[in-house]
Scaffold this motif. Structure first.
Motif, mmCIF file in Angstrom:
data_model
loop_
_atom_site.group_PDB
_atom_site.id
_atom_site.type_symbol
_atom_site.label_atom_id
_atom_site.label_comp_id
_atom_site.label_asym_id
_atom_site.label_seq_id
_atom_site.Cartn_x
_atom_site.Cartn_y
_atom_site.Cartn_z
ATOM 1 N N ASP A 8 -0.403 -6.231 -1.250
ATOM 2 C CA ASP A 8 -1.837 -6.105 -1.503
ATOM 3 C C ASP A 8 -2.243 -6.515 -2.905
ATOM 4 O O ASP A 8 -3.429 -6.592 -3.206
ATOM 5 C CB ASP A 8 -2.301 -4.681 -1.239
ATOM 6 C CG ASP A 8 -2.497 -4.419 0.242
ATOM 7 O OD1 ASP A 8 -2.537 -5.395 1.018
ATOM 8 O OD2 ASP A 8 -2.611 -3.245 0.625
ATOM 9 N N LEU A 9 -1.271 -6.766 -3.777
ATOM 10 C CA LEU A 9 -1.575 -7.232 -5.129
ATOM 11 C C LEU A 9 -0.700 -8.433 -5.434
ATOM 12 O O LEU A 9 0.519 -8.368 -5.284
ATOM 13 C CB LEU A 9 -1.309 -6.118 -6.151
ATOM 14 C CG LEU A 9 -1.545 -6.478 -7.615
ATOM 15 C CD1 LEU A 9 -3.035 -6.730 -7.881
ATOM 16 C CD2 LEU A 9 -1.021 -5.380 -8.527
ATOM 17 N N LEU A 10 -1.333 -9.531 -5.825
ATOM 18 C CA LEU A 10 -0.600 -10.703 -6.300
ATOM 19 C C LEU A 10 -0.660 -10.688 -7.818
ATOM 20 O O LEU A 10 -1.756 -10.651 -8.396
ATOM 21 C CB LEU A 10 -1.232 -11.997 -5.779
ATOM 22 C CG LEU A 10 -1.281 -12.188 -4.275
ATOM 23 C CD1 LEU A 10 -2.002 -13.492 -3.942
ATOM 24 C CD2 LEU A 10 0.116 -12.189 -3.694
ATOM 25 N N VAL A 11 0.496 -10.690 -8.464
ATOM 26 C CA VAL A 11 0.547 -10.686 -9.928
ATOM 27 C C VAL A 11 0.731 -12.127 -10.393
ATOM 28 O O VAL A 11 1.621 -12.838 -9.921
ATOM 29 C CB VAL A 11 1.683 -9.771 -10.433
ATOM 30 C CG1 VAL A 11 1.847 -9.899 -11.935
ATOM 31 C CG2 VAL A 11 1.399 -8.328 -10.057
ATOM 32 N N ASN A 12 -0.114 -12.538 -11.340
ATOM 33 C CA ASN A 12 -0.075 -13.912 -11.838
ATOM 34 C C ASN A 12 1.001 -14.097 -12.921
ATOM 35 O O ASN A 12 1.587 -13.137 -13.409
ATOM 36 C CB ASN A 12 -1.455 -14.334 -12.344
ATOM 37 C CG ASN A 12 -1.933 -13.511 -13.521
ATOM 38 O OD1 ASN A 12 -1.279 -12.581 -13.962
ATOM 39 N ND2 ASN A 12 -3.095 -13.850 -14.038
ATOM 40 N N PRO A 54 3.612 -1.545 3.776
ATOM 41 C CA PRO A 54 2.318 -2.206 3.571
ATOM 42 C C PRO A 54 1.177 -1.394 4.169
ATOM 43 O O PRO A 54 1.371 -0.678 5.146
ATOM 44 C CB PRO A 54 2.462 -3.540 4.318
ATOM 45 C CG PRO A 54 3.769 -3.520 5.015
ATOM 46 C CD PRO A 54 4.499 -2.273 4.637
ATOM 47 N N VAL A 55 0.006 -1.487 3.539
ATOM 48 C CA VAL A 55 -1.191 -0.845 4.078
ATOM 49 C C VAL A 55 -1.649 -1.671 5.269
ATOM 50 O O VAL A 55 -1.668 -2.893 5.222
ATOM 51 C CB VAL A 55 -2.304 -0.792 3.009
ATOM 52 C CG1 VAL A 55 -3.607 -0.300 3.611
ATOM 53 C CG2 VAL A 55 -1.873 0.097 1.855
ATOM 54 N N ARG A 56 -1.988 -1.013 6.344
ATOM 55 C CA ARG A 56 -2.449 -1.698 7.555
ATOM 56 C C ARG A 56 -3.950 -1.526 7.688
ATOM 57 O O ARG A 56 -4.481 -0.460 7.413
ATOM 58 C CB ARG A 56 -1.760 -1.138 8.803
ATOM 59 C CG ARG A 56 -0.273 -1.343 8.804
ATOM 60 C CD ARG A 56 0.043 -2.807 9.031
ATOM 61 N NE ARG A 56 1.481 -3.017 8.981
ATOM 62 C CZ ARG A 56 2.048 -4.099 8.517
ATOM 63 N NH1 ARG A 56 1.317 -5.089 8.079
ATOM 64 N NH2 ARG A 56 3.336 -4.228 8.491
ATOM 65 N N ASP A 57 -4.622 -2.597 8.115
ATOM 66 C CA ASP A 57 -6.048 -2.507 8.400
ATOM 67 C C ASP A 57 -6.264 -1.607 9.612
ATOM 68 O O ASP A 57 -5.476 -1.608 10.531
ATOM 69 C CB ASP A 57 -6.627 -3.888 8.698
ATOM 70 C CG ASP A 57 -6.645 -4.772 7.457
ATOM 71 O OD1 ASP A 57 -6.893 -4.242 6.372
ATOM 72 O OD2 ASP A 57 -6.422 -5.985 7.594
#
Length: 139
Positions: free
Chosen positions: A106-110, A135-138
């Protein structure tokens, strides 16, 4: 050395499954967010069923890799968040809010944030320095 998937803690949000995205040269990290609403200088969003709000810091313009000189394909509001990983807290990391399809993180780190953390990413490993987080599920 870290795995390409790890768990970090974001202030207010809590533990988040993160992808250290070595191909991400964007100005800001990207957090999955639902129902993003800009209200003047405040940005509100939902994450994992909870509502959050923070002062709007700026914007992150997203360009396709092969779109030389074109307009951005997307503009995301950014906020500043503290990110804690491996016992260290990194203050005021710029995070763009993006209603993107869930992809296992859920987070992309640059790359700029990875340089700040002084880490090297092993593409063959996951959860080297942190506990596995589902992972968080919708809903």
């Amino acid at each position: 050395e870290v795995g390409w998937l790890e768990t970090v803690e974001l202030d207010e949000v809590g533990k988040v499954r993160v992808k250290f995205d070595t191909g991400n040269g964007s100005k800001a990290c990207a957090l999955h967010a639902d129902k993003i609403l800009e209200d003047g200088k405040i940005v509100k969003w939902k994450y994992d069923g909870k509502t959050f709000s923070k002062p709007r810091h700026g914007k992150s313009e997203v360009f396709r890799a092969n779109a030389d000189g074109e307009e951005p394909s997307e503009v995301r509001p950014t906020v500043l968040m503290d990110l804690t990983f491996n016992g260290f807290t990194y203050k005021n990391i710029e995070v763009g809010l993006d209603a993107r399809p869930r992809s296992g993180s859920d987070l992309l780190v640059n790359r700029d944030s990875m340089r700040l953390m002084n880490i090297s990413v092993n593409p063959n490993r996951t959860f080297v320095l942190s506990k596995r987080l589902r992972p968080v599920r919708d809903n």
